[in-house]
Design an enzyme around this catalytic site. Structure first.
Site, PDB file in Angstrom:
ATOM      1  N   HIS A 169       0.823  -1.209   0.000  1.00  0.00           N
ATOM      2  CA  HIS A 169       0.000   0.000   0.000  1.00  0.00           C
ATOM      3  C   HIS A 169       0.851   1.251   0.000  1.00  0.00           C
ATOM      4  O   HIS A 169       2.040   1.219   0.294  1.00  0.00           O
ATOM      5  CB  HIS A 169      -0.970   0.008   1.191  1.00  0.00           C
ATOM      6  CG  HIS A 169      -0.322  -0.026   2.536  1.00  0.00           C
ATOM      7  ND1 HIS A 169       0.289   1.052   3.108  1.00  0.00           N
ATOM      8  CD2 HIS A 169      -0.215  -1.039   3.425  1.00  0.00           C
ATOM      9  CE1 HIS A 169       0.743   0.727   4.303  1.00  0.00           C
ATOM     10  NE2 HIS A 169       0.459  -0.555   4.523  1.00  0.00           N
ATOM     11  N   CYS A 218       2.976  -5.094   6.264  1.00  0.00           N
ATOM     12  CA  CYS A 218       2.696  -4.711   4.886  1.00  0.00           C
ATOM     13  C   CYS A 218       3.919  -4.062   4.261  1.00  0.00           C
ATOM     14  O   CYS A 218       4.855  -3.665   4.944  1.00  0.00           O
ATOM     15  CB  CYS A 218       1.524  -3.731   4.828  1.00  0.00           C
ATOM     16  SG  CYS A 218      -0.047  -4.474   5.268  1.00  0.00           S
TER      17      CYS A 218
END
Length: 75
Positions: A28, A44
């Site tokens: 992301h 992430c």
């Protein structure tokens, strides 16, 4: 499931878009560019917002993703 794409919008600390990899992990954007390359989220991968916007447009659902550690091993 794996390969889902989510447009999270801005203001959530996650930047522009998120490509879901499975098990809660994703790639992301980052609202704080200084967090890129650091352990700043729940595992992430953070990238520049303009890069995730490009990936979001061009990566097809179900595309395999391979993540390599600094020593070259697949993780």
């Amino acid at each position: 499931g794996a390969g889902e794409q989510a447009d999270l919008g801005r203001g959530e600390g996650l930047g522009a878009n998120r490509l879901y990899l499975g098990d809660g992990y994703g790639i992301h954007g980052a609202d704080a560019p200084s967090s890129i390359g650091r352990s700043a989220s729940h595992g992430c991968i953070r990238v520049r917002n303009e890069d995730i916007e490009t990936l979001f447009r061009i990566v097809a659902l179900g595309t395999p993703v391979y993540i390599y550690s600094p020593n070259g091993q697949i993780t």
